[in-house]
Enzyme design. Structure first.
Site, mmCIF file in Angstrom:
data_model
loop_
_atom_site.group_PDB
_atom_site.id
_atom_site.type_symbol
_atom_site.label_atom_id
_atom_site.label_comp_id
_atom_site.label_asym_id
_atom_site.label_seq_id
_atom_site.Cartn_x
_atom_site.Cartn_y
_atom_site.Cartn_z
ATOM 1 N N SER A 8 -3.556 7.491 6.935
ATOM 2 C CA SER A 8 -4.064 8.731 6.350
ATOM 3 C C SER A 8 -5.345 9.121 7.089
ATOM 4 C CB SER A 8 -4.386 8.524 4.869
ATOM 5 O OG SER A 8 -5.255 9.560 4.452
ATOM 6 N N HIS A 33 -0.343 10.734 8.136
ATOM 7 C CA HIS A 33 -0.385 11.262 6.762
ATOM 8 C C HIS A 33 -1.572 12.214 6.652
ATOM 9 C CE1 HIS A 33 0.420 11.112 2.414
ATOM 10 N NE2 HIS A 33 -0.888 11.020 2.227
ATOM 11 N N HIS A 67 0.627 15.994 2.708
ATOM 12 C CA HIS A 67 0.561 15.704 1.269
ATOM 13 C C HIS A 67 -0.346 16.758 0.637
ATOM 14 C CE1 HIS A 67 -0.979 12.640 -1.976
ATOM 15 N NE2 HIS A 67 -0.353 13.684 -2.503
ATOM 16 N N MET A 138 2.235 7.686 -6.121
ATOM 17 C CA MET A 138 0.780 7.503 -5.982
ATOM 18 C C MET A 138 0.391 6.196 -6.671
ATOM 19 S SD MET A 138 -0.436 10.036 -4.253
ATOM 20 C CE MET A 138 -2.147 9.507 -4.338
ATOM 21 N N ASP A 176 1.288 5.444 -1.720
ATOM 22 C CA ASP A 176 0.024 5.989 -1.210
ATOM 23 C C ASP A 176 -1.115 5.615 -2.148
ATOM 24 O OD1 ASP A 176 -1.992 7.521 -0.090
ATOM 25 O OD2 ASP A 176 -1.076 9.458 -0.545
HETATM 26 C C1 DX5 Z 1 -5.522 9.990 -2.116
HETATM 27 C C2 DX5 Z 1 -4.761 10.257 -0.837
HETATM 28 C C3 DX5 Z 1 -4.479 9.045 -0.011
HETATM 29 C C4 DX5 Z 1 -5.677 8.335 0.509
HETATM 30 C C5 DX5 Z 1 -5.299 6.911 0.777
HETATM 31 O O1 DX5 Z 1 -5.528 11.153 -2.875
HETATM 32 O O2 DX5 Z 1 -3.518 10.860 -1.128
HETATM 33 O O3 DX5 Z 1 -3.578 9.363 1.028
HETATM 34 O O4 DX5 Z 1 -6.184 8.887 1.685
HETATM 35 O O5 DX5 Z 1 -6.446 6.207 1.123
HETATM 36 P P1 DX5 Z 1 -6.572 4.649 0.952
HETATM 37 O O6 DX5 Z 1 -5.488 4.013 1.787
HETATM 38 O O7 DX5 Z 1 -7.937 4.389 1.439
HETATM 39 O O8 DX5 Z 1 -6.371 4.339 -0.512
HETATM 40 ZN ZN ZN Z 2 -2.018 11.076 0.459
#
Ligand code: DX5
Ligand code: ZN
Length: 221
Positions: A8, A33, A67, A138, A176
């Site tokens: 991401s 992502h 996303h 999520m 995610d």
């Molecule tokens: C949160 C996002 C994620 C986030 C993940 O709302 O959708 O994609 O960037 O970050 P990490 O891997 O640090 O939890």
């Molecule tokens: Zn995300």
């Protein structure tokens, strides 16, 4: 099973975004992502379609999954679709007409995804499973990187995997939030095949070593 690792870019250094993307791709990432946040549906503001436009102009023709954490969502679906991402995923809470928005993504030539927050009932998937190519679970509440993995997402992944199998359709099951080499095998065992990781990759000193560690963990599943 082909596993896809999706860094991401929310956790990347935005002053060097192109370089960061090239670095994770050469470290073995499969898909980028792209988290879009609007300070309305989620309490944070991130990046918009112009950033994807720049990536395409700079010939970053990698796979991208967008996303969308924005409300209302329909206008932005159109804007992003023009830059040919592989997937656009939406939260059901962000549209008055989920069926119509998913259909619009497909009409734009992009593969549609649906996202389930920790408290969104997974049975909603039954209503639209014929329309989606990706289901995103999520494992944190959307809005920020670097949060702690919510363990109840494991049960939700298994339920989603069963529904996908029953459908017989080619649907990726993405997870995610709070994913790292330490829990990637656990979520893969529960049915995930597509893994978003922000902090675990971009905040590590060595992207390749981190992605290799994730693949090693997946090899044991
Ligand atoms: C949160 C996002 C994620 C986030 C993940 O709302 O959708 O994609 O960037 O970050 P990490 O891997 O640090 O939890
Ligand atoms: Zn995300």
């Amino acid at each position: 099973m082909t596993y896809l690792i999706c860094p991401s870019i929310l956790a990347a250094d935005f002053t060097r975004l192109g370089q960061e993307i090239n670095n994770v791709l050469s470290a073995g990432a499969d898909m980028i992502h792209f988290d879009v946040m609007d300070n309305h549906y989620v309490p944070n503001l991130s990046i918009g379609p112009l950033v994807l436009a720049s990536m395409r102009e700079q010939k970053l023709n990698c796979k991208v999954d967008v996303h969308l954490m924005v409300k209302p969502v329909d206008r932005l679906v159109e804007d992003f679709a023009g830059y040919k991402p592989d997937f656009i995923s939406i939260h059901p809470e962000t549209t008055e007409h989920l069926h119509k928005t998913l259909a619009a993504i497909r009409e734009h030539g992009v593969r549609p995804g649906i996202v389930f927050n920790p408290a969104t009932p997974i049975d909603l998937l039954d209503e639209v499973i014929d329309m989606v190519d990706l289901v995103l679970i999520m494992s944190v509440n959307p809005g920020f990187g670097g949060q702690k993995f919510i363990p109840s997402s494991i049960g939700k992944l298994s339920k989603a995997r069963k529904k996908i199998e029953r459908s017989g359709r080619d649907i990726r099951l993405q997870i995610d939030g709070g994913i790292s080499a330490d829990n990637i095998a656990q979520v893969a065992t529960a049915g995930a095949d597509t893994f978003v990781a922000g902090s675990a990759i971009f905040k590590s000193g060595d992207y390749k070593a981190t992605i290799d560690k994730m693949r090693e963990a997946l090899a044991g599943v």
